[in-house]
Design a protein around this motif. Structure first.
Motif, PDB file in Angstrom:
ATOM      1  N   ARG A  90      -7.341  -9.592  -0.203  1.00  0.00           N
ATOM      2  CA  ARG A  90      -6.737  -8.259  -0.374  1.00  0.00           C
ATOM      3  C   ARG A  90      -5.521  -8.341  -1.295  1.00  0.00           C
ATOM      4  N   PHE A 137      -4.250  -6.237  -5.765  1.00  0.00           N
ATOM      5  CA  PHE A 137      -3.153  -5.368  -6.213  1.00  0.00           C
ATOM      6  C   PHE A 137      -2.751  -5.708  -7.646  1.00  0.00           C
ATOM      7  N   LYS A 145       0.835  -1.214   0.000  1.00  0.00           N
ATOM      8  CA  LYS A 145       0.000   0.000   0.000  1.00  0.00           C
ATOM      9  C   LYS A 145       0.867   1.261   0.000  1.00  0.00           C
ATOM     10  N   SER A 146       2.010   1.186   0.690  1.00  0.00           N
ATOM     11  CA  SER A 146       2.879   2.374   0.762  1.00  0.00           C
ATOM     12  C   SER A 146       3.797   2.479  -0.462  1.00  0.00           C
TER      13      SER A 146
END
Ligand code: NAD
Length: 334
Positions: free
Chosen positions: A283, A287, A248-249
Motif C-alpha cells: 500500500r 502513494f 490518505k487524509s
C-alpha cells in the motif's frame, strides 16, 4: 579468530577481506541471515559478524554460546536486534560500530527531502516518457521552513547543519540535548511543540522501548497538515498503519522511508520477480508522495571502509585483550 559472517553481500566481503589483510582473522562468509534456524552454521566459530536484520534474541544467543561463540561483532551502529540482557547472562560480548559515517546517512536523509519536495522521482520517469508537463511537480523553498529533528546525536546533528545551510529554522527534540547544537541556531523543544511547528520531521533517535511507534496516530494528530516525514533510523519508530491513514487524509504530505518495520523479509534482496505478500508495504508503494529506499542510507565507500575497519578492530581487540573496542551491554547503557 574464526569469524562467521552472516547476511553476507558481495560488498561486505570485498571491504572486510581488504581490511582483514591487516588482521589475519579466519573469515567465513554465509549469505544466510542469522536466525534460530541458521545459528547452527556457527558450529566452529569463535565470533559471529552480523548486520541490522540478523536476529539475536535469547534463543539464538544461547545456541551461539553453546557452540563456543564468545563475541558478536555487529557491523552496524544500532543494536535493537540484540537481547543484551540474555547476552550478559551468557557472557557473550556484543560489539558494534558506533560511528562509521554520520554524513552518509545524513546526506541520504536530505537527499530524500529534496527528491520528495521537488518530486524528482516522478520527474525522472515523466521526462523519460517524453512528458515535460510541470503539473503535479510543484515544490516549496526549504529556505525559512522549519525542520524538526528528533535525536541530535551523530547523524541528527549533521542533518541539522546541512538544513541550516539551506536556511531552515531548526527545532530539535532529544532526551540528551547536545550543548554544541544548542550553541548555534538549534532550538530544543518538547516533542509536541516540535510536531506542531515543523514543516519537516526527521527521525534520528535509536529504536528502544521508549521510541517504539514514537510516530503513532496520537503523534500524527499533532503535526502540521501536509507535513514531510522522513525516517532513515529504524522502521518501528513509526506505526506504519497510522502513517498510511495520515497519507490518505493528507495529514502527511510527503513520506520518505529508508527503513520499514517489517523490512527483514524484504530489504537487501532482489525480489523483483516475486509477489510481495506484505500488504501494508505494498500500500505504501502506491502513494505518489512516498519515496522508499531499501536501507541504503549507510551505503557509501567511506562508510563501508569504516565499518570494516571498526568491525575487525573490535574482533582483534577482543582476541588480544578479551574486550572489544566498542562493546555494548546492559551495564554500559545504565
Ligand atoms: P546516536 O546515538 O549518535 O544519536 C541518537 C540520539 O537519539 C542521541 O542523541 C540520543 O540522546 C537520542 N535519543 C535517544 N532516545 C531518544 C528519545 N526517546 N527521544 C529523542 N531522542 C532520543 O546515534 P546515530 O549514530 O546518530 O544514529 C541514529 C540512528 O540511526 C541509529 O540508532 C540507527 O538506528 C540509525 N541508523 C540508520 C542507518 C541507515 O542506513 N538507515 C545507518 C546508521 C544508523
Amino acid at each position: 579468530m574464526r569469524v562467521l559472517v552472516f547476511s553476507t553481500k558481495p560488498y561486505d566481503r570485498k571491504f572486510l577481506d581488504a581490511e582483514n589483510m591487516h588482521h589475519g582473522h579466519e573469515l567465513r562468509y554465509v549469505e544466510a541471515r542469522l536466525t534460530s534456524e541458521t545459528a547452527i552454521l556457527a558450529a566452529d566459530a569463535e565470533a559471529v559478524c552480523v548486520f541490522v536484520n540478523d536476529l539475536l534474541g535469547a534463543d539464538v544467543l544461547r545456541q551461539l554460546a553453546d557452540r563456543g561463540v564468545r563475541l558478536v561483532a555487529l557491523r552496524c551502529a544500532g543494536f535493537n536486534n540484540v537481547d543484551l540482557a540474555a547476552a550478559g547472562s551468557l557472557g557473550t560480548r556484543i560489539a558494534r560500530v558506533p560511528a562509521y559515517s554520520p554524513f552518509a546517512v545524513a546526506e541520504h536523509t536530505v537527499g530524500m527531502m529534496l527528491a520528495l519536495n521537488r518530486r524528482l522521482h516522478r520527474a525522472y520517469a515523466r521526462v523519460r516518457e517524453g512528458n515535460f508537463a510541470l503539473d503535479g511537480l510543484l515544490g516549496f523553498d526549504l529556505n525559512r521552513r522549519t525542520a524538526g529533528i528528533i535525536g541530535t546525536g551523530k547523524i541528527g546533528s549533521v542533518v541539522a547543519r546541512i538544513l541550516h545551510g539551506f536556511g531552515c529554522q531548526i527545532l530539535a527534540h532529544d532526551v540528551r540535548p547536545d550543548p554544541e547544537c544548542a550553541a548555534w541556531d538549534v532550538r530544543y523543544v518538547d516533542l509536541p511543540e516540535l510536531l506542531a511547528a515543523s514543516d519537516i520531521v526527521t527521525l534520528h533517535c535509536p529504536l528502544t522501548p521508549a521510541t517504539h511507534h514514537l510516530i503513532d496516530a496520537a503523534a500524527l494528530r499533532q503535526v502540521r497538515h501536509g507535513v514531510m516525514l522522513i525516517n532513515t533510523s529504524r522502521g518501528a519508530l513509526i506505526d506504519t498503519r497510522a502513517v498510511i491513514a495520515a497519507l490518505k487524509s493528507g495529514t502527511i504530505g510527503f513520506l520518505g522511508l529508508d527503513v520499514y518495520e517489517e523490512e527483514a523479509d524484504l530489504f537487501f534482496e532482489d525480489l523483483s520477480g516475486q509477489v510481495i505478500h506484505d500488504d501494508v508495504f505494498a500500500r505504501l508503494l502506491t502513494f505518489p508522495n512516498v519515496l522508499i529506499t531499501g536501507h541504503q542510507a549507510f551505503f557509501t565507500e567511506e562508510a563501508l571502509t569504516n565499518i570494516a575497519q571498526t568491525t575487525l578492530a573490535n574482533v582483534t581487540a577482543f582476541e588480544e585483550r578479551g574486550e572489544a573496542l566498542h562493546e555494548v551491554s546492559v551495564e554500559r547503557l545504565a
